[in-house]
Enzyme design. Structure first.
Site, PDB file in Angstrom:
ATOM      1  N   ASN A  27      23.281  26.945  39.737  1.00  6.50           N
ATOM      2  CA  ASN A  27      21.846  26.696  39.780  1.00  6.50           C
ATOM      3  C   ASN A  27      21.477  25.462  40.583  1.00  6.50           C
ATOM      4  O   ASN A  27      20.298  25.118  40.693  1.00  6.50           O
ATOM      5  CB  ASN A  27      21.271  26.647  38.365  1.00  6.50           C
ATOM      6  CG  ASN A  27      21.239  28.037  37.749  1.00  6.50           C
ATOM      7  OD1 ASN A  27      21.419  29.033  38.459  1.00  6.50           O
ATOM      8  ND2 ASN A  27      21.035  28.117  36.454  1.00  6.50           N
ATOM      9  N   ARG A  98      17.321  35.656  41.143  1.00  5.48           N
ATOM     10  CA  ARG A  98      16.089  34.915  40.865  1.00  5.48           C
ATOM     11  C   ARG A  98      15.920  33.740  41.848  1.00  5.48           C
ATOM     12  O   ARG A  98      14.812  33.423  42.275  1.00  5.48           O
ATOM     13  CB  ARG A  98      16.183  34.389  39.426  1.00  5.48           C
ATOM     14  CG  ARG A  98      15.099  33.441  38.997  1.00  5.48           C
ATOM     15  CD  ARG A  98      13.852  34.155  38.585  1.00  5.48           C
ATOM     16  NE  ARG A  98      12.835  33.245  38.089  1.00  5.48           N
ATOM     17  CZ  ARG A  98      11.587  33.623  37.848  1.00  5.48           C
ATOM     18  NH1 ARG A  98      11.211  34.860  38.052  1.00  5.48           N
ATOM     19  NH2 ARG A  98      10.702  32.760  37.411  1.00  5.48           N
ATOM     20  N   ASP A 122      18.325  38.012  36.229  1.00  2.63           N
ATOM     21  CA  ASP A 122      18.747  38.527  34.932  1.00  2.63           C
ATOM     22  C   ASP A 122      17.613  39.253  34.242  1.00  2.63           C
ATOM     23  O   ASP A 122      16.453  38.913  34.395  1.00  2.63           O
ATOM     24  CB  ASP A 122      19.201  37.360  34.047  1.00  2.63           C
ATOM     25  CG  ASP A 122      20.351  36.642  34.672  1.00  2.63           C
ATOM     26  OD1 ASP A 122      21.448  37.189  34.642  1.00  2.63           O
ATOM     27  OD2 ASP A 122      20.126  35.547  35.193  1.00  2.63           O
ATOM     28  N   ASP A 312      20.683  28.603  28.490  1.00  2.00           N
ATOM     29  CA  ASP A 312      21.920  29.201  29.027  1.00  2.00           C
ATOM     30  C   ASP A 312      23.146  28.952  28.138  1.00  2.00           C
ATOM     31  O   ASP A 312      24.132  29.659  28.233  1.00  2.00           O
ATOM     32  CB  ASP A 312      22.200  28.664  30.437  1.00  2.00           C
ATOM     33  CG  ASP A 312      21.054  28.975  31.375  1.00  2.00           C
ATOM     34  OD1 ASP A 312      20.654  30.138  31.445  1.00  2.00           O
ATOM     35  OD2 ASP A 312      20.539  28.045  32.010  1.00  2.00           O
TER      36      ASP A 312
HETATM   37  N1  EPU Z   1       7.711  30.606  33.716  1.00  2.00           N
HETATM   38  C1  EPU Z   1       6.418  31.070  33.820  1.00  2.00           C
HETATM   39  N2  EPU Z   1       5.778  30.905  35.024  1.00  2.00           N
HETATM   40  C2  EPU Z   1       6.360  30.318  36.092  1.00  2.00           C
HETATM   41  C3  EPU Z   1       7.682  29.854  35.967  1.00  2.00           C
HETATM   42  C4  EPU Z   1       8.341  30.009  34.761  1.00  2.00           C
HETATM   43  O1  EPU Z   1       5.860  31.597  32.884  1.00  2.00           O
HETATM   44  O2  EPU Z   1       5.709  30.209  37.152  1.00  2.00           O
HETATM   45  C5  EPU Z   1       8.438  30.810  32.447  1.00  2.00           C
HETATM   46  C6  EPU Z   1       9.590  31.788  32.642  1.00  2.00           C
HETATM   47  O3  EPU Z   1       9.146  33.118  32.583  1.00  2.00           O
HETATM   48  C7  EPU Z   1      10.517  31.410  31.529  1.00  2.00           C
HETATM   49  C8  EPU Z   1      10.363  29.900  31.455  1.00  2.00           C
HETATM   50  O4  EPU Z   1       9.094  29.615  32.061  1.00  2.00           O
HETATM   51  O5  EPU Z   1      10.116  31.969  30.314  1.00  2.00           O
HETATM   52  C9  EPU Z   1      11.475  29.134  32.149  1.00  2.00           C
HETATM   53  O6  EPU Z   1      11.404  29.317  33.542  1.00  2.00           O
HETATM   54  P1  EPU Z   1      11.980  28.283  34.604  1.00  2.00           P
HETATM   55  O7  EPU Z   1      11.103  28.348  35.798  1.00  2.00           O
HETATM   56  O8  EPU Z   1      12.218  26.962  33.968  1.00  2.00           O
HETATM   57  O9  EPU Z   1      13.387  28.916  34.909  1.00  2.00           O
HETATM   58  P2  EPU Z   1      13.907  29.606  36.230  1.00  2.00           P
HETATM   59  O10 EPU Z   1      13.754  28.675  37.380  1.00  2.00           O
HETATM   60  O11 EPU Z   1      13.384  30.977  36.344  1.00  2.00           O
HETATM   61  C10 EPU Z   1      16.279  28.574  35.855  1.00  2.00           C
HETATM   62  C11 EPU Z   1      17.684  29.085  35.881  1.00  2.00           C
HETATM   63  C12 EPU Z   1      17.985  29.880  34.636  1.00  2.00           C
HETATM   64  C13 EPU Z   1      17.712  29.038  33.417  1.00  2.00           C
HETATM   65  C14 EPU Z   1      16.274  28.485  33.456  1.00  2.00           C
HETATM   66  C15 EPU Z   1      15.952  27.558  32.316  1.00  2.00           C
HETATM   67  C16 EPU Z   1      18.111  29.426  38.216  1.00  2.00           C
HETATM   68  C17 EPU Z   1      18.342  30.375  39.320  1.00  2.00           C
HETATM   69  N3  EPU Z   1      17.861  29.947  37.038  1.00  2.00           N
HETATM   70  O12 EPU Z   1      15.443  29.730  35.855  1.00  2.00           O
HETATM   71  O13 EPU Z   1      19.372  30.167  34.699  1.00  2.00           O
HETATM   72  O14 EPU Z   1      17.890  29.829  32.262  1.00  2.00           O
HETATM   73  O15 EPU Z   1      16.084  27.780  34.693  1.00  2.00           O
HETATM   74  O16 EPU Z   1      16.828  26.472  32.295  1.00  2.00           O
HETATM   75  O17 EPU Z   1      18.175  28.214  38.387  1.00  2.00           O
HETATM   76  C18 EPU Z   1      21.327  31.466  34.581  1.00  2.00           C
HETATM   77  O18 EPU Z   1      21.870  30.655  35.330  1.00  2.00           O
HETATM   78  O19 EPU Z   1      21.971  32.367  33.975  1.00  2.00           O
HETATM   79  C19 EPU Z   1      19.890  31.403  34.384  1.00  2.00           C
HETATM   80  C20 EPU Z   1      19.186  32.408  33.929  1.00  2.00           C
END
Ligand code: EPU
Length: 425
Positions: A27, A98, A122, A312
């Site tokens: 990430n 993502r 995912d 995670d």
């Molecule tokens: N959210 C919204 N609107 C947005 C952005 C996010 O509602 O515009 C919600 C999401 O739907 C979710 C929550 O906020 O319910 C968390 O989202 P966030 O943007 O923080 O996470 P992400 O960037 O989509 C990254 C990691 C994930 C990890 C999360 C939380 C990457 C590629 N993915 O996701 O990692 O779970 O942060 O720490 O960096 C993994 O590596 O297996 C993984 C899923």
């Protein structure tokens, strides 16, 4: 029953002992690769994990016009940009990960327009990008949506003061990278504070950007002129989730492991909970030493944005609690739908009940091996850990999920004494 063609087979084994080298963070590296689109020049990223998602991001960057050379044996990715980018992120690649949404900020700010399919990744609940869009709109971008595709435009983005309702990792990254070339200062309040965000801020500053406040809730970015940015060399931060995976594997086998490169300062809350469960954890100059008790103790855990306990880690923690002494409650505060793997653990004999955001786990004396499915990256790793704890043989299908985020999980576990093998892949 006929066996599937590709799977991991794990047998119950004794305590794991030895050293595991913790690879670079998925990430982080995916975001560094996307951010390289901000400037012409050559970027050498080291400590790159050998995972499928890196290959997909490399393909995406090539489709956009970058030259990408992957040298997985050395953990290096070299990206060369010589202008002439096509700011279009095709559906075939974007739907796979993502992190492909991370090209939005860099391409928009650099090229003035971008067309990107809605991101995949995912399958755990809805993952909208409304905060990414609202932030970029505040900086002057306009958006159009058409059949699952987002089109964004902005002659030149301008600085803005943006306050997030929630410290979204992805939205912080997109606004941050877009702000690097915007006109004026951007301030992000309630920004995400993860170690991977700090890594990205450092990478951007090494390119010539002006980012302050990394690791705090307020990021201040002074936009620079495009000519001020250049290529750089950067070492990816170690992966705290992979590190925790080896701690969990050590924990359920009653083992002792040295985790080389693991950074305790990035894992304080989760390590504290692991200590509550009876693990002895010592910081070493080069990583962490972990020693497990004969049986883990139960505890309660709630996931929260960093510095809280990351979502995670949760499948790993639930797996540990499944064989711990006592009853533990785990509360998910980020992704309501992220309990799918519980059914798989139940197949192994775990006593777990879920209700909305909560899971109640009554530790059992032993799990019994069975065929299970890996639903996503972290759930897949948890199935492997469960297999190490289960009497008999556990087979895990859906290995492609694990390969997205784990660099040779099977080999690393085998070298510290696990009885584990990949079949058909
Ligand atoms: N959210 C919204 N609107 C947005 C952005 C996010 O509602 O515009 C919600 C999401 O739907 C979710 C929550 O906020 O319910 C968390 O989202 P966030 O943007 O923080 O996470 P992400 O960037 O989509 C990254 C990691 C994930 C990890 C999360 C939380 C990457 C590629 N993915 O996701 O990692 O779970 O942060 O720490 O960096 C993994 O590596 O297996 C993984 C899923």
């Amino acid at each position: 029953m006929t066996e599937p063609e590709r799977f991991i087979r794990v047998h119950h084994a004794g305590p794991l002992r030895g050293e595991v080298l913790v690879p670079g963070a998925k990430n982080s590296v995916l975001k560094l690769m996307a951010a390289s689109l901000l400037a012409d020049g050559t970027f050498e990223i080291t400590n790159v994990p050998g995972i499928v998602d890196v290959g997909i991001m490399a393909e995406l960057l090539r489709a956009i016009g970058a030259e990408v050379i992957e040298t997985p044996d050395y953990g290096v990715v070299t990206i060369t940009n010589s202008g002439g980018l096509t700011p279009v992120a095709p559906f075939e690649l974007v739907q796979k990960i993502r992190a492909s949404i991370n090209v939005l900020g860099p391409l928009l700010t650099r090229c003035g327009e971008v067309t990107i399919a809605m991101p995949g990744g995912d399958d755990f609940g809805t993952r909208p990008i409304d905060m990414h869009i609202a932030g970029l709109e505040a900086m002057g971008a306009t958006f159009e949506f058409d059949g699952g595709t987002v089109m964004a435009r902005a002659d030149r983005l301008h600085g803005a003061e943006i306050t997030f309702d929630f410290p979204s990792v992805g939205a912080t990254e997109n606004i941050l990278t877009a702000a690097v070339l915007a006109n004026g200062q951007t301030i992000i309040h309630n920004a995400a504070r993860e170690p991977e965000i700090i890594d990205l801020c450092e990478f951007l500053n090494e390119m010539g950007a002006q980012v302050r406040g990394a690791g705090t809730s307020t990021l201040r970015i002074d936009g620079v002129e495009p000519g001020a940015l250049h290529g750089c060399e950067h070492e990816t931060v170690p992966d705290r989730i992979q590190a925790a995976t080896y701690i969990a594997a050590c924990a359920v086998t009653g083992g002792e492991l040295d985790l080389l490169n693991a950074q305790s300062k990035h894992m304080e809350m989760v390590l504290s909970r692991f200590r509550d469960m009876g693990l002895e954890i010592e910081s070493l100059p080069y990583g962490l030493r972990v020693a497990a008790p004969e049986r883990l103790r139960s505890t309660d855990v709630a996931t929260l944005p960093y510095p809280g306990i990351a979502t995670d880690y949760k499948p790993l923690i639930i797996t540990m609690l499944a064989v711990a002494d006592g009853v533990g409650v785990v509360t998910e505060n980020l992704y309501p739908g992220r309990f799918a793997y519980v059914e798989e653990l139940q197949r192994l004999g775990a006593d777990i009940k879920t209700d909305g955001h909560h899971a109640l786990i009554r530790g059992v004396d032993r799990l019994i091996g069975a065929p299970v499915l890996s639903h996503d990256i972290r759930a897949g790793a948890a199935m492997v850990v469960a297999g190490l704890a289960a009497e008999g043989t556990t087979t895990i299908t859906g290995v492609h999920h694990i390969d997205r985020g784990y660099d040779d999980l099977v080999g690393r576990l085998k070298r510290v004494g696990a009885e584990i093998e990949r079949i058909g892949c």
